[in-house]
Design an enzyme around this catalytic site. Structure first.
Site, PDB file in Angstrom:
ATOM      1  N   LYS A 123       1.482   9.754 -41.125  1.00 49.93           N
ATOM      2  CA  LYS A 123       2.356  10.678 -41.849  1.00 49.93           C
ATOM      3  C   LYS A 123       3.150  11.587 -40.889  1.00 49.93           C
ATOM      4  CE  LYS A 123      -0.512  10.763 -46.060  1.00 49.93           C
ATOM      5  NZ  LYS A 123      -1.207  11.666 -47.026  1.00 49.93           N
ATOM      6  N   TYR A 136       4.531   7.956 -54.631  1.00 49.61           N
ATOM      7  CA  TYR A 136       3.499   8.884 -55.104  1.00 49.61           C
ATOM      8  C   TYR A 136       3.641   9.187 -56.600  1.00 49.61           C
ATOM      9  CZ  TYR A 136       1.743   9.685 -50.383  1.00 49.61           C
ATOM     10  OH  TYR A 136       1.168   9.534 -49.137  1.00 49.61           O
ATOM     11  N   ASN A 158      -2.236  15.572 -43.909  1.00 47.39           N
ATOM     12  CA  ASN A 158      -3.514  14.985 -43.503  1.00 47.39           C
ATOM     13  C   ASN A 158      -3.402  13.692 -42.702  1.00 47.39           C
ATOM     14  OD1 ASN A 158      -2.748  13.427 -45.613  1.00 47.39           O
ATOM     15  ND2 ASN A 158      -4.591  13.747 -46.855  1.00 47.39           N
ATOM     16  N   HIS A 202      -2.234   7.898 -44.528  1.00 44.86           N
ATOM     17  CA  HIS A 202      -2.457   7.359 -45.872  1.00 44.86           C
ATOM     18  C   HIS A 202      -3.318   6.110 -45.766  1.00 44.86           C
ATOM     19  CE1 HIS A 202      -1.616   5.825 -49.906  1.00 44.86           C
ATOM     20  NE2 HIS A 202      -1.448   4.642 -49.336  1.00 44.86           N
TER      21      HIS A 202
HETATM   22  P1  IDP Z   1      -5.800  10.328 -50.502  1.00 47.27           P
HETATM   23  O1  IDP Z   1      -4.574  10.297 -49.615  1.00 47.27           O
HETATM   24  O2  IDP Z   1      -7.037  10.706 -49.737  1.00 47.27           O
HETATM   25  O3  IDP Z   1      -5.964   9.058 -51.315  1.00 47.27           O
HETATM   26  P2  IDP Z   1      -4.866  11.567 -52.966  1.00 47.27           P
HETATM   27  O4  IDP Z   1      -5.734  12.384 -53.874  1.00 47.27           O
HETATM   28  O5  IDP Z   1      -4.474  10.196 -53.407  1.00 47.27           O
HETATM   29  O6  IDP Z   1      -5.585  11.530 -51.533  1.00 47.27           O
HETATM   30  O7  IDP Z   1      -3.562  12.440 -52.688  1.00 47.27           O
HETATM   31  C1  IDP Z   1      -2.430  11.851 -52.055  1.00 47.27           C
HETATM   32  C2  IDP Z   1      -1.919  12.816 -51.008  1.00 47.27           C
HETATM   33  O8  IDP Z   1      -1.468  14.006 -51.655  1.00 47.27           O
HETATM   34  C3  IDP Z   1      -2.965  13.312 -50.011  1.00 47.27           C
HETATM   35  O9  IDP Z   1      -3.194  12.412 -48.960  1.00 47.27           O
HETATM   36  C4  IDP Z   1      -2.331  14.609 -49.531  1.00 47.27           C
HETATM   37  O10 IDP Z   1      -1.290  14.389 -48.566  1.00 47.27           O
HETATM   38  C5  IDP Z   1      -1.708  15.135 -50.816  1.00 47.27           C
HETATM   39  N1  IDP Z   1      -2.625  16.042 -51.519  1.00 47.27           N
HETATM   40  C6  IDP Z   1      -3.733  15.706 -52.230  1.00 47.27           C
HETATM   41  N2  IDP Z   1      -4.348  16.795 -52.727  1.00 47.27           N
HETATM   42  C7  IDP Z   1      -3.615  17.866 -52.323  1.00 47.27           C
HETATM   43  C8  IDP Z   1      -3.735  19.283 -52.521  1.00 47.27           C
HETATM   44  O11 IDP Z   1      -4.659  19.771 -53.180  1.00 47.27           O
HETATM   45  N3  IDP Z   1      -2.771  20.050 -51.930  1.00 47.27           N
HETATM   46  C9  IDP Z   1      -1.726  19.541 -51.218  1.00 47.27           C
HETATM   47  N4  IDP Z   1      -1.580  18.216 -51.010  1.00 47.27           N
HETATM   48  C10 IDP Z   1      -2.505  17.379 -51.550  1.00 47.27           C
HETATM   49 MG    MG Z   2      -4.827   8.233 -52.809  1.00 47.76          MG
END
Ligand code: IDP
Ligand code: MG
Length: 139
Positions: free
Chosen positions: A11, A51, A114, A117
Site C-alpha cells: 500500500k 473496496y 497498514n 492488502h
Molecule cells: P483487512 O485488510 O485486514 O482484510 P478489512 O477489514 O478488510 O481489513 O479492511 C480493509 C482495509 O480498510 C484495511 O486494510 C485498512 O486499510 C482499512 N481499515 C479497516 N478498518 C479500519 C478502521 O477502523 N479505520 C481506518 N481504516 C480501516
Molecule cells: Mg479485507
C-alpha cells in the site's frame, strides 16, 4: 481443496517508506512465488470499486483517499493454501494486534495505513487478481 493463488498490494504508506524490497523479501522467504507484479497507482474509481464491500463503513472515504494517495505494488502470489498462508504472514488489520514477525507488525503505521492488502477468500483472490491483471500477465 484450498486454492493456491492470492492477491496482494503493497500500500502507499509502505511504498512511500521505501519498503517494497523488504516486504517482497518477506513474501519470498515465506515460500510464495510471484506470478505477476506491477507498480501502479489506483484511480479514485478503481479504489472505490476495489473496496466497494466497505462502502457503508465510516472509514470508507479515508480508505479511498489513502489508497489513491500514491503508488502501490499489485501482485499475484502462488503457494499451497495461499489465502490463509498469506493472511498469517501479514497479521491482523491493526498492527497493534498483529503477531511478531508479521509484515504489518514490522511495517504498518496504523489500522488504516497498514502496509499490505491480502485477499480474504479464494473467490476474492480470483476477482482481485483479474481486477488488476489480465491472463497474459501471469508467468
Ligand atoms: P483487512 O485488510 O485486514 O482484510 P478489512 O477489514 O478488510 O481489513 O479492511 C480493509 C482495509 O480498510 C484495511 O486494510 C485498512 O486499510 C482499512 N481499515 C479497516 N478498518 C479500519 C478502521 O477502523 N479505520 C481506518 N481504516 C480501516
Ligand atoms: Mg479485507
Amino acid at each position: 481443496m484450498a486454492g493456491n493463488i492470492t492477491f496482494t498490494m503493497i500500500k502507499p504508506d509502505a511504498v512511500e517508506s521505501n519498503n517494497i524490497g523488504n516486504i517482497t523479501q518477506m513474501i519470498s522467504d515465506a515460500g510464495f512465488k510471484i506470478k505477476a507484479m506491477k507498480l501502479t497507482q489506483l484511480t479514485r474509481n478503481q479504489a472505490e470499486e476495489f473496496y466497494a464491500v466497505h462502502n457503508e463503513r465510516p472509514f470508507y472515504g479515508e480508505l479511498v483517499e489513502y489508497m489513491t494517495s500514491g503508488p502501490i505494488v499489485a501482485a499475484v502470489l502462488e503457494k499451497d493454501n495461499a489465502v490463509i498462508e498469506f493472511r498469517n504472514l501479514i497479521g491482523s488489520t491493526d498492527p497493534n494486534e498483529a503477531e511478531e514477525g508479521t509484515i504489518r507488525k514490522k511495517y504498518a503505521e496504523s489500522k488504516g495505513r497498514n502496509a499490505v492488502h491480502g485477499s480474504d477468500s479464494d473467490e476474492n483472490a480470483q476477482i482481485e487478481a483479474n481486477f488488476h491483471f489480465s491472463e497474459n500477465d501471469f508467468v
